[in-house]
Design an enzyme around this catalytic site. Structure first.
Site, PDB file in Angstrom:
ATOM      1  N   GLU A 175       2.751   7.581  -0.210  1.00  0.00           N
ATOM      2  CA  GLU A 175       1.807   6.996  -1.171  1.00  0.00           C
ATOM      3  C   GLU A 175       1.825   7.658  -2.552  1.00  0.00           C
ATOM      4  OE1 GLU A 175      -2.091   6.879   0.555  1.00  0.00           O
ATOM      5  OE2 GLU A 175      -1.499   5.401   2.039  1.00  0.00           O
ATOM      6  N   GLU A 363       0.945   3.256   8.193  1.00  0.00           N
ATOM      7  CA  GLU A 363      -0.435   3.726   8.396  1.00  0.00           C
ATOM      8  C   GLU A 363      -1.391   2.551   8.383  1.00  0.00           C
ATOM      9  OE1 GLU A 363      -2.039   6.662   5.701  1.00  0.00           O
ATOM     10  OE2 GLU A 363      -0.259   7.929   5.871  1.00  0.00           O
TER      11      GLU A 363
HETATM   12  C1  BGC Z   1      -3.039   8.963   3.516  1.00  0.00           C
HETATM   13  C2  BGC Z   1      -3.598   9.831   4.611  1.00  0.00           C
HETATM   14  C3  BGC Z   1      -5.108   9.675   4.651  1.00  0.00           C
HETATM   15  C4  BGC Z   1      -5.427   8.244   5.006  1.00  0.00           C
HETATM   16  C5  BGC Z   1      -6.914   7.943   5.118  1.00  0.00           C
HETATM   17  C6  BGC Z   1      -3.688   7.615   3.409  1.00  0.00           C
HETATM   18  O1  BGC Z   1      -4.005   7.388   2.076  1.00  0.00           O
HETATM   19  O2  BGC Z   1      -1.658   8.872   3.612  1.00  0.00           O
HETATM   20  O3  BGC Z   1      -3.196  11.138   4.391  1.00  0.00           O
HETATM   21  O4  BGC Z   1      -5.722  10.561   5.522  1.00  0.00           O
HETATM   22  O5  BGC Z   1      -4.897   7.395   4.028  1.00  0.00           O
HETATM   23  O6  BGC Z   1      -7.559   8.174   3.912  1.00  0.00           O
END
Ligand code: BGC
Length: 452
Positions: A175, A363
């Site tokens: 990101e 993610e």
């Molecule tokens: C990031 C993580 C973070 C997650 C939740 C993403 O932006 O890669 O490191 O914990 O979102 O906020």
């Protein structure tokens, strides 16, 4: 009403045999052992040591103690039928000063993690950079210094040569919009810098590093599957007015297009956001070509959607995100709207860039209030959130989008950056005083879903 786990109509098999299912984590958020075995100091070690930077001044010196408990956690993954584990390497564990001398004990730690994953039949997916820049490099300007490209190339080569014999799945950056925006424009993440004069060069250098990292991995890792990841959110205008539509277009260019388009050879979206023309100052001849790399996959990370309105008070952009809490919608503990169609729309959006080979959701997940009661965590909200987002991924796939994997953020509850330990995103609950792990209802469901 407690949800019945079995009410979900889809099965993992409905996504095809090749579809990859896993969990995602990041070194700083789980490892702890912040100064053990010659590890150097990162910008996040420094940022969290300063008062006022994080929720209740919490830090990640111990975090989930993954450094000492990696076996226990990987075994738990195995028991939960999780076949793919995404984690990041800590730059300062490998190169304590960012460049130069390699720390053999750091290499040994990741060797052990990787070997144990493979022994357990779990495929490692490694991110080179998940935000924990060596402090020694930040002192020389960090991402705002063009030298970061050389430093990053050296680090990428070290990682490829140390682990490329066993790790085949790699991601270059996590990101870049978040670490440049929050860290070099808003100052709410490490290293706490602000303003366009930091942000614009940091963006350009991250764009150069994302392609350079891809090239290094391609060169040094035989048969590698190489990607990089982007945060992305559906952006909608708050009101149906010309000004709000324009504001939404600018926010979309910043949040969703800024890093992917130069990578695909399209340059920066300067037409939509005129202030980006100031990037010219940092762009050298040949940079636009240097920013291009043909990744095997693009990692999309989606949590929510944003509604954006016009605002005179926001410099440069004149666009403002209207907080979810002000919109009377269902939210997570991060004040992010629960909006499953956002992931579908983002897959569609990125799929429409013809040059993208395939998409993997690297993610997706949610923080909700988890209550530990009589040994159980009944996290119905998270369970429903995951199911509803997975359903939308299936919808996109049915419509022919090239989406080939899904990683839940995250495996165990962990250190959520400036928010500390308050928002819990895990499939597995962590009691941070004892480090005891308890699989939540959502984790039990995911495990059953993967088994089926
Ligand atoms: C990031 C993580 C973070 C997650 C939740 C993403 O932006 O890669 O490191 O914990 O979102 O906020």
């Amino acid at each position: 009403m407690p949800a019945k786990q079995d009410q979900f109509e889809l099965q993992a098999a409905d996504f095809g045999e090749e579809f990859v299912w896993g969990v995602s984590t990041a070194a700083f958020q789980i490892e702890g052992a912040h100064n053990l075995h010659n590890k150097g100091t990162s910008i996040w070690d420094e940022f969290t040591a300063k008062k006022g930077n994080t929720y209740k001044d919490q830090h990640a010196e111990e975090a989930c103690d993954f450094y000492n408990r990696y076996k226990e956690d990987i075994l738990l993954m195995k028991r939960m039928n999780i076949g793919h584990f995404r984690f990041s390497l800590s730059w300062t564990r490998l190169l304590p000063n960012g460049t130069g001398e390699l720390n053999a004990l750091g290499v040994e730690f990741y060797d052990k993690v990787i070997d144990f994953c493979l022994e357990c039949g779990i495929e490692p997916w490694v991110t080179l950079y998940h935000w924990d820049l060596p402090l020694a490099l930040e002192k020389k300007g960090g991402w705002a210094n063009r030298k970061i490209v050389e430093w990053f190339e050296e680090y990428a080569r070290v990682c490829a040569n140390s682990f490329g014999d066993r790790v085949k799945n790699w991601m270059v950056l996590n990101e870049p919009m978040v670490f440049t925006g929050a860290g070099y424009f808003l100052g709410v993440h490490a290293p706490g810098k602000k303003g366009l004069g930091n942000f614009l060069p940091a963006v350009h250098h991250a764009v150069l590093c994302q392609a350079a990292g891809g090239r290094i991995l391609r060169k040094w890792v035989a048969g590698a599957n190489i990607g990089t990841t982007f945060s992305c959110s559906q952006i909608s205008p708050y009101r149906n007015t010309a000004k709000d539509h324009r504001a939404a277009e600018k926010a979309d260019a910043m949040l969703n297009r800024l890093f992917i388009e130069p990578l695909l050879g399209m340059g920066y979206p300067m037409d939509s956001v005129p202030v980006l023309k100031r990037m010219q100052e940092y762009i050298l001849p040949g940079d636009l070509e240097r920013s291009v790399f043909n990744f095997d996959f693009i990692g999309l990370q989606n949590y929510t959607r944003e509604k954006v309105k016009h605002s005179y008070f926001v410099p440069y952009l004149r666009a403002k995100i209207v907080k979810a809490s002000k919109r009377k919608v269902k939210t997570t503990l991060m004040d992010w709207e629960v909006y499953p169609a956002s992931i579908y729309n983002m897959i569609k959006k990125f799929n429409s860039y013809k040059a993208i080979g395939k998409i993997i959701i690297t993610e997706n997940g949610a923080a909700f209030e988890d209550v530990y009661r009589q040994g159980k965590i009944v996290d119905t909200d998270r369970l429903h959130y995951l199911q509803s987002y997975i359903r939308q991924i299936h919808r996109a796939k049915q419509e022919g989008c090239r989406v080939d994997g899904y990683f839940v953020w995250t495996f165990t509850d962990n250190f959520e950056w400036a928010e500390g330990y308050y928002p819990r995103f895990g499939l597995v609950y962590v009691d941070f005083s004892s480090q005891k792990r308890t699989v939540k209802l959502s984790g039990k469901w995911y495990s059953k879903f993967l088994k089926g």
